[in-house]
Design a protein around this motif. Sequence first.
Motif, PDB file in Angstrom:
ATOM      1  N   ASP A 191      -9.369   1.651  -7.243  1.00 53.45           N
ATOM      2  CA  ASP A 191     -10.022   0.538  -6.545  1.00 53.45           C
ATOM      3  C   ASP A 191     -10.012  -0.740  -7.379  1.00 53.45           C
ATOM      4  OD1 ASP A 191     -10.513   2.026  -4.285  1.00 53.45           O
ATOM      5  OD2 ASP A 191     -12.523   2.632  -4.909  1.00 53.45           O
ATOM      6  N   LYS A 192     -10.295  -0.617  -8.666  1.00 51.43           N
ATOM      7  CA  LYS A 192     -10.294  -1.787  -9.543  1.00 51.43           C
ATOM      8  C   LYS A 192      -8.891  -2.371  -9.673  1.00 51.43           C
ATOM      9  CE  LYS A 192     -14.368  -0.639 -12.329  1.00 51.43           C
ATOM     10  NZ  LYS A 192     -14.886  -0.362 -13.700  1.00 51.43           N
ATOM     11  N   ILE A 193      -7.885  -1.499  -9.730  1.00 51.52           N
ATOM     12  CA  ILE A 193      -6.502  -1.961  -9.822  1.00 51.52           C
ATOM     13  C   ILE A 193      -6.126  -2.759  -8.569  1.00 51.52           C
ATOM     14  CG2 ILE A 193      -4.079  -1.195  -9.836  1.00 51.52           C
ATOM     15  CD1 ILE A 193      -5.050   1.200 -11.584  1.00 51.52           C
ATOM     16  N   LEU A 194      -6.468  -2.233  -7.404  1.00 53.12           N
ATOM     17  CA  LEU A 194      -6.131  -2.916  -6.162  1.00 53.12           C
ATOM     18  C   LEU A 194      -6.874  -4.245  -6.040  1.00 53.12           C
ATOM     19  CD1 LEU A 194      -5.979   0.051  -3.624  1.00 53.12           C
ATOM     20  CD2 LEU A 194      -4.082  -1.129  -4.745  1.00 53.12           C
ATOM     21  N   GLU A 195      -8.109  -4.267  -6.481  1.00 54.18           N
ATOM     22  CA  GLU A 195      -8.873  -5.528  -6.454  1.00 54.18           C
ATOM     23  C   GLU A 195      -8.221  -6.573  -7.359  1.00 54.18           C
ATOM     24  OE1 GLU A 195     -12.814  -4.410  -7.546  1.00 54.18           O
ATOM     25  OE2 GLU A 195     -13.180  -3.287  -5.682  1.00 54.18           O
ATOM     26  N   GLN A 196      -7.754  -6.135  -8.527  1.00 51.42           N
ATOM     27  CA  GLN A 196      -7.091  -7.064  -9.437  1.00 51.42           C
ATOM     28  C   GLN A 196      -5.776  -7.561  -8.859  1.00 51.42           C
ATOM     29  OE1 GLN A 196      -8.102  -8.567 -12.129  1.00 51.42           O
ATOM     30  NE2 GLN A 196      -6.134  -9.606 -12.404  1.00 51.42           N
ATOM     31  N   LEU A 197      -5.007  -6.677  -8.249  1.00 54.06           N
ATOM     32  CA  LEU A 197      -3.734  -7.082  -7.642  1.00 54.06           C
ATOM     33  C   LEU A 197      -3.974  -8.045  -6.486  1.00 54.06           C
ATOM     34  CD1 LEU A 197      -1.590  -3.812  -7.650  1.00 54.06           C
ATOM     35  CD2 LEU A 197      -1.674  -5.652  -9.332  1.00 54.06           C
ATOM     36  N   GLU A 198      -5.061  -7.844  -5.761  1.00 53.13           N
ATOM     37  CA  GLU A 198      -5.369  -8.751  -4.664  1.00 53.13           C
ATOM     38  C   GLU A 198      -5.719 -10.142  -5.186  1.00 53.13           C
ATOM     39  OE1 GLU A 198      -6.092 -10.504  -0.999  1.00 53.13           O
ATOM     40  OE2 GLU A 198      -4.776  -8.907  -1.720  1.00 53.13           O
ATOM     41  N   LYS A 199      -6.398 -10.213  -6.305  1.00 44.87           N
ATOM     42  CA  LYS A 199      -6.694 -11.519  -6.909  1.00 44.87           C
ATOM     43  C   LYS A 199      -5.404 -12.233  -7.286  1.00 44.87           C
ATOM     44  CE  LYS A 199     -11.231 -10.271  -8.817  1.00 44.87           C
ATOM     45  NZ  LYS A 199     -12.000 -10.033 -10.071  1.00 44.87           N
ATOM     46  N   ALA A 217       2.317  -8.310 -12.457  1.00 44.51           N
ATOM     47  CA  ALA A 217       0.983  -7.722 -12.319  1.00 44.51           C
ATOM     48  C   ALA A 217       1.044  -6.387 -11.577  1.00 44.51           C
ATOM     49  CB  ALA A 217       0.066  -8.685 -11.583  1.00 44.51           C
ATOM     50  N   GLY A 218       1.877  -6.338 -10.530  1.00 42.34           N
ATOM     51  CA  GLY A 218       1.980  -5.128  -9.741  1.00 42.34           C
ATOM     52  C   GLY A 218       2.468  -3.948 -10.562  1.00 42.34           C
ATOM     53  N   MET A 219       3.531  -4.138 -11.312  1.00 41.83           N
ATOM     54  CA  MET A 219       4.094  -3.034 -12.083  1.00 41.83           C
ATOM     55  C   MET A 219       3.155  -2.597 -13.203  1.00 41.83           C
ATOM     56  SD  MET A 219       8.195  -3.877 -12.047  1.00 41.83           S
ATOM     57  CE  MET A 219       8.050  -5.468 -12.858  1.00 41.83           C
ATOM     58  N   THR A 227      10.244   1.092 -13.727  1.00 37.59           N
ATOM     59  CA  THR A 227      10.478   2.426 -13.151  1.00 37.59           C
ATOM     60  C   THR A 227       9.348   2.840 -12.215  1.00 37.59           C
ATOM     61  OG1 THR A 227       9.517   3.385 -15.142  1.00 37.59           O
ATOM     62  CG2 THR A 227      11.926   3.250 -15.044  1.00 37.59           C
ATOM     63  N   THR A 228       8.133   2.384 -12.524  1.00 40.60           N
ATOM     64  CA  THR A 228       7.001   2.722 -11.656  1.00 40.60           C
ATOM     65  C   THR A 228       7.149   2.066 -10.285  1.00 40.60           C
ATOM     66  OG1 THR A 228       5.651   0.834 -12.392  1.00 40.60           O
ATOM     67  CG2 THR A 228       5.491   2.864 -13.675  1.00 40.60           C
ATOM     68  N   ALA A 229       7.820   0.915 -10.252  1.00 38.23           N
ATOM     69  CA  ALA A 229       8.001   0.196  -8.989  1.00 38.23           C
ATOM     70  C   ALA A 229       8.882   0.981  -8.029  1.00 38.23           C
ATOM     71  CB  ALA A 229       8.598  -1.187  -9.248  1.00 38.23           C
ATOM     72  N   GLY A 230       9.811   1.770  -8.555  1.00 35.85           N
ATOM     73  CA  GLY A 230      10.628   2.604  -7.681  1.00 35.85           C
ATOM     74  C   GLY A 230       9.767   3.597  -6.914  1.00 35.85           C
ATOM     75  N   TRP A 231       8.808   4.191  -7.611  1.00 37.34           N
ATOM     76  CA  TRP A 231       7.890   5.117  -6.946  1.00 37.34           C
ATOM     77  C   TRP A 231       7.031   4.391  -5.918  1.00 37.34           C
ATOM     78  CZ3 TRP A 231       7.659  10.248  -6.662  1.00 37.34           C
ATOM     79  CH2 TRP A 231       8.445  10.977  -7.569  1.00 37.34           C
ATOM     80  N   PHE A 232       6.501   3.230  -6.290  1.00 46.36           N
ATOM     81  CA  PHE A 232       5.676   2.502  -5.317  1.00 46.36           C
ATOM     82  C   PHE A 232       6.500   2.140  -4.089  1.00 46.36           C
ATOM     83  CE2 PHE A 232       4.223  -1.394  -3.323  1.00 46.36           C
ATOM     84  CZ  PHE A 232       2.940  -1.008  -2.956  1.00 46.36           C
ATOM     85  N   ASP A 233       7.703   1.612  -4.304  1.00 50.61           N
ATOM     86  CA  ASP A 233       8.548   1.228  -3.172  1.00 50.61           C
ATOM     87  C   ASP A 233       8.716   2.385  -2.203  1.00 50.61           C
ATOM     88  OD1 ASP A 233       8.910  -1.341  -4.078  1.00 50.61           O
ATOM     89  OD2 ASP A 233      11.058  -1.154  -4.453  1.00 50.61           O
ATOM     90  N   TYR A 234       9.140   3.535  -2.723  1.00 53.08           N
ATOM     91  CA  TYR A 234       9.441   4.641  -1.826  1.00 53.08           C
ATOM     92  C   TYR A 234       8.196   5.194  -1.148  1.00 53.08           C
ATOM     93  CZ  TYR A 234      14.413   4.927  -2.098  1.00 53.08           C
ATOM     94  OH  TYR A 234      15.740   4.639  -1.939  1.00 53.08           O
ATOM     95  N   LEU A 235       7.109   5.286  -1.889  1.00 56.83           N
ATOM     96  CA  LEU A 235       5.888   5.785  -1.279  1.00 56.83           C
ATOM     97  C   LEU A 235       5.382   4.831  -0.192  1.00 56.83           C
ATOM     98  CD1 LEU A 235       4.327   7.119  -4.545  1.00 56.83           C
ATOM     99  CD2 LEU A 235       4.695   8.500  -2.493  1.00 56.83           C
ATOM    100  N   ASN A 236       5.505   3.532  -0.441  1.00 58.00           N
ATOM    101  CA  ASN A 236       5.063   2.572   0.564  1.00 58.00           C
ATOM    102  C   ASN A 236       6.018   2.525   1.759  1.00 58.00           C
ATOM    103  OD1 ASN A 236       3.041   0.639   1.319  1.00 58.00           O
ATOM    104  ND2 ASN A 236       4.527  -0.985   0.938  1.00 58.00           N
TER     105      ASN A 236
END
Length: 277
Positions: free
Chosen positions: A262-270, A246-248, A55-64
Amino acid sequence: MPYTYYQWGMYYRKDLFQKYDIAEPKTWDELKSAAATLKKNEIAPFTIGSKFLWTTAGWFDYLNLRTNGLDFHIKLMEGKIAYTDPRVKKTFENWKELVEPGYYLENHAAYSWQEAQPFLYNGEAAMYLIGNFITPSFPEELDGKMGFFQFPSIDASVPMAEDAPMDTIHIPSKATNKVDARKFLEFVARAENQELINKKILQIPTNNKAAVKDNEFLQTGVKMLNAAAGTAQFYDRDTDPAMAKAGMKGFQEFMVHPERLDKILEQLEKVRQRVFK
């Protein structure tokens, strides 16, 4: 064989909007203003159950999609853009404008998407960003009180793309009776059969000769999708499964602890670098 698809968007309590003199938001500022009014009146602006992370991915999709557009979004899904890119961070900064004021249902990580619905139906919450598969669950006593609106524009220069997941039927490569399996796919492809299937599940046929059920949410969805700048399938369908997992997880963590961005984005980038190497 694709046989059905459906819109995503904001399902909401029209009676609550009327009570507090809130118009359907068309812009980001209007959505935040509506949320502030509801919060002030002790109503959760947005219900969500993030126990199961999609469900969180729906929010990310639309915001992005609204912040950066469809082309950027798909490139991110394909692993071609870093999660530490400033444009991705901008998406989360916009999201933070809803998270930090407490506009989401409290303790949402404890609820499934189904368990988050009663808060909408009993008036403790006003909006739910979800797919049209929710509509058969609407209680009869709320007939005429439920509405739908398109996720608002954040940047007027960004064309309005939508999430429109499509469901499909497949023949396994090792199937023992592919002759009859293909006959079944041909059967499902027919307009009259897609009409029957989709009228039952309140979704939209993929066969353009099949009629869409006379339902206010479906008709609104068809009109919205036909006018869309393009469509995405949904985060966990558009990207690699390991990246999606990992993203969700990261999205949910952000919604509970936005200070960890910032830590979350760094982890997702890894994860992106490992998955798409």
